[in-house]
Design a protein around this motif. Sequence first.
Motif, PDB file in Angstrom:
ATOM      1  N   GLU A 126       4.052  -5.392   6.863  1.00  0.00           N
ATOM      2  CA  GLU A 126       3.176  -4.882   8.209  1.00  0.00           C
ATOM      3  C   GLU A 126       2.812  -3.635   8.267  1.00  0.00           C
ATOM      4  O   GLU A 126       1.467  -3.488   8.743  1.00  0.00           O
ATOM      5  CB  GLU A 126       4.006  -5.523   9.271  1.00  0.00           C
ATOM      6  N   ALA A 127       3.359  -2.788   7.746  1.00  0.00           N
ATOM      7  CA  ALA A 127       3.030  -1.194   7.696  1.00  0.00           C
ATOM      8  C   ALA A 127       1.784  -1.231   6.874  1.00  0.00           C
ATOM      9  O   ALA A 127       0.712  -0.517   7.217  1.00  0.00           O
ATOM     10  CB  ALA A 127       4.041  -0.211   7.605  1.00  0.00           C
ATOM     11  N   SER A 128       1.648  -1.577   5.651  1.00  0.00           N
ATOM     12  CA  SER A 128       0.694  -1.644   4.797  1.00  0.00           C
ATOM     13  C   SER A 128      -0.559  -2.153   5.373  1.00  0.00           C
ATOM     14  O   SER A 128      -1.648  -1.744   5.339  1.00  0.00           O
ATOM     15  CB  SER A 128       1.217  -2.236   3.503  1.00  0.00           C
ATOM     16  N   THR A 129      -0.426  -3.480   6.010  1.00  0.00           N
ATOM     17  CA  THR A 129      -1.492  -4.291   6.655  1.00  0.00           C
ATOM     18  C   THR A 129      -2.054  -3.441   7.593  1.00  0.00           C
ATOM     19  O   THR A 129      -3.259  -3.296   8.024  1.00  0.00           O
ATOM     20  CB  THR A 129      -0.995  -5.384   7.012  1.00  0.00           C
ATOM     21  N   MET A 130      -1.260  -2.964   8.560  1.00  0.00           N
ATOM     22  CA  MET A 130      -1.601  -2.169   9.623  1.00  0.00           C
ATOM     23  C   MET A 130      -2.369  -0.891   9.239  1.00  0.00           C
ATOM     24  O   MET A 130      -3.751  -0.549   9.754  1.00  0.00           O
ATOM     25  CB  MET A 130      -0.356  -1.617  10.553  1.00  0.00           C
ATOM     26  N   LEU A 131      -1.912  -0.223   8.223  1.00  0.00           N
ATOM     27  CA  LEU A 131      -2.798   0.980   7.903  1.00  0.00           C
ATOM     28  C   LEU A 131      -4.022   0.825   7.131  1.00  0.00           C
ATOM     29  O   LEU A 131      -5.147   1.195   7.467  1.00  0.00           O
ATOM     30  CB  LEU A 131      -1.649   1.985   6.806  1.00  0.00           C
ATOM     31  N   SER A 132      -4.095  -0.436   6.326  1.00  0.00           N
ATOM     32  CA  SER A 132      -5.117  -0.836   5.990  1.00  0.00           C
ATOM     33  C   SER A 132      -6.386  -1.186   7.110  1.00  0.00           C
ATOM     34  O   SER A 132      -7.553  -0.801   6.951  1.00  0.00           O
ATOM     35  CB  SER A 132      -4.881  -2.122   5.209  1.00  0.00           C
ATOM     36  N   SER A 135      -7.674   1.982   9.043  1.00  0.00           N
ATOM     37  CA  SER A 135      -8.212   3.260   8.157  1.00  0.00           C
ATOM     38  C   SER A 135      -9.418   2.565   7.437  1.00  0.00           C
ATOM     39  O   SER A 135     -10.193   3.381   7.101  1.00  0.00           O
ATOM     40  CB  SER A 135      -7.235   3.569   6.989  1.00  0.00           C
ATOM     41  N   ARG A 136      -9.556   1.183   7.422  1.00  0.00           N
ATOM     42  CA  ARG A 136     -10.476   0.620   6.630  1.00  0.00           C
ATOM     43  C   ARG A 136     -10.459   0.767   4.986  1.00  0.00           C
ATOM     44  O   ARG A 136     -11.366   0.760   4.571  1.00  0.00           O
ATOM     45  CB  ARG A 136     -11.914   0.749   7.119  1.00  0.00           C
ATOM     46  N   GLY A 137      -9.259   1.275   4.832  1.00  0.00           N
ATOM     47  CA  GLY A 137      -9.047   1.580   3.235  1.00  0.00           C
ATOM     48  C   GLY A 137      -8.012   0.528   2.873  1.00  0.00           C
ATOM     49  O   GLY A 137      -7.672  -0.525   3.542  1.00  0.00           O
ATOM     50  N   ALA A 138      -7.333   0.716   1.754  1.00  0.00           N
ATOM     51  CA  ALA A 138      -6.333  -0.243   1.262  1.00  0.00           C
ATOM     52  C   ALA A 138      -5.011   0.529   1.513  1.00  0.00           C
ATOM     53  O   ALA A 138      -4.750   1.536   1.579  1.00  0.00           O
ATOM     54  CB  ALA A 138      -6.310  -0.409  -0.271  1.00  0.00           C
ATOM     55  N   GLY A 139      -3.959  -0.038   2.337  1.00  0.00           N
ATOM     56  CA  GLY A 139      -2.899   0.312   2.679  1.00  0.00           C
ATOM     57  C   GLY A 139      -1.694  -0.070   1.667  1.00  0.00           C
ATOM     58  O   GLY A 139      -1.905  -0.960   0.962  1.00  0.00           O
ATOM     59  N   VAL A 140      -1.070   0.916   1.147  1.00  0.00           N
ATOM     60  CA  VAL A 140       0.177   0.865   0.079  1.00  0.00           C
ATOM     61  C   VAL A 140       1.201   1.375   0.566  1.00  0.00           C
ATOM     62  O   VAL A 140       1.305   2.331   1.235  1.00  0.00           O
ATOM     63  CB  VAL A 140      -0.434   1.750  -1.306  1.00  0.00           C
TER      64      VAL A 140
END
Length: 361
Positions: A126-132, A135-140
């Motif tokens: 969920e943290a990765s999805t949220m960052l993505s 930011s409109r980038g890829a969350g990793v």
Amino acid sequence: MTIERPILGSGPALPALDRRSREVFRQIVETYLATGEPAGSRNLSRMLPMTLSPASVRNVMSDLEVAGLIYAPHTSAGRLPTETGLRFFVDAMLEIGDINQDDRRSIEAQVRGAPGTRSMEQVLTEASTMLSGLSRGAGVVVTSKQDQRVKHIEFVPLEPTRALVVLVGEDGSVENRVLAVPSGLPPSALVEASNFLNARMRGHTLAETRAELERAHTSAQAELDALTAKVVEAGLAIWSNGDDDRRQLIVRGQANLLEDLKALEDLERVRLLLEDLEGKKDVIDLLGRAESADGVRIFIGSENKLFSLSGSSMIAAPFHDSEQKIVGVLGVIGPTRLNYARIVPMVDYTARLVGRLLGQG
């Protein structure tokens, strides 16, 4: 908030740029970060906080180009920052404040969720999805599997010399490994090995179980016959060989990277970046470099071999458990024109929030 960034091996120091040069350079970079477009002298002369003619702006741009901070793409009259210029801007001129309230609320709403109802992997996904999304980038995210607590382990015969080892974690995760076993091993030995480990592993991590068995080596040998003892030892060892087996990589939002493409070369850059993200080991190695940082780490373009072709950037920060031990890294990967001023505090806040949540678990 601490920002730890690689130091340029060479290049101009901030005092080498006078006020005019700094303002022209700042406007070129900020135009690029906002639009991806080159900035021309006529537009720059209108945007500067000082009176400067287009001809004077062109003279300043010429000096900045000689210094390696900007370049002219193709035959364009405008200029874009070089990777060296972006690094200089990020290290010496970028003003980073606290996370804004809208981003803070979005992060807390999605990452916090219902306490005590989610596994560590779900929190990190969920943290990765949220960052993505923000930011409109890829969350990793990359984290270690070695500390997961075990619920059950099972040895299942496959062939005369092979068995399947099924490991079920308390978080509901299931992992399988194929294990070589001695020829002629009776099925009862696999059952005995399963029972032996389940009696000692439940609620403990693999590392804790391994350490306990090492301390009780003599009694374990007395309790098990030689073949079963070998199976037990091999069953534990199969999860400890090689860093990649213990590292979990979560990537979300790759499709965001296909948005806002302005030219065919942008499409090729994103294609190369998506290929980079498929290379799990290289991404894990790069994120691992951020584990030694005291705070947020920023990687730009060809400063690392992973992004040497795609010309991308990564903003990453480590997160800690309740004992302040680093247990993983999370961040954002995207084009070099990421909104650094916004994404840096966003990544920093998410890393600290995830650390608090894991500490509560």
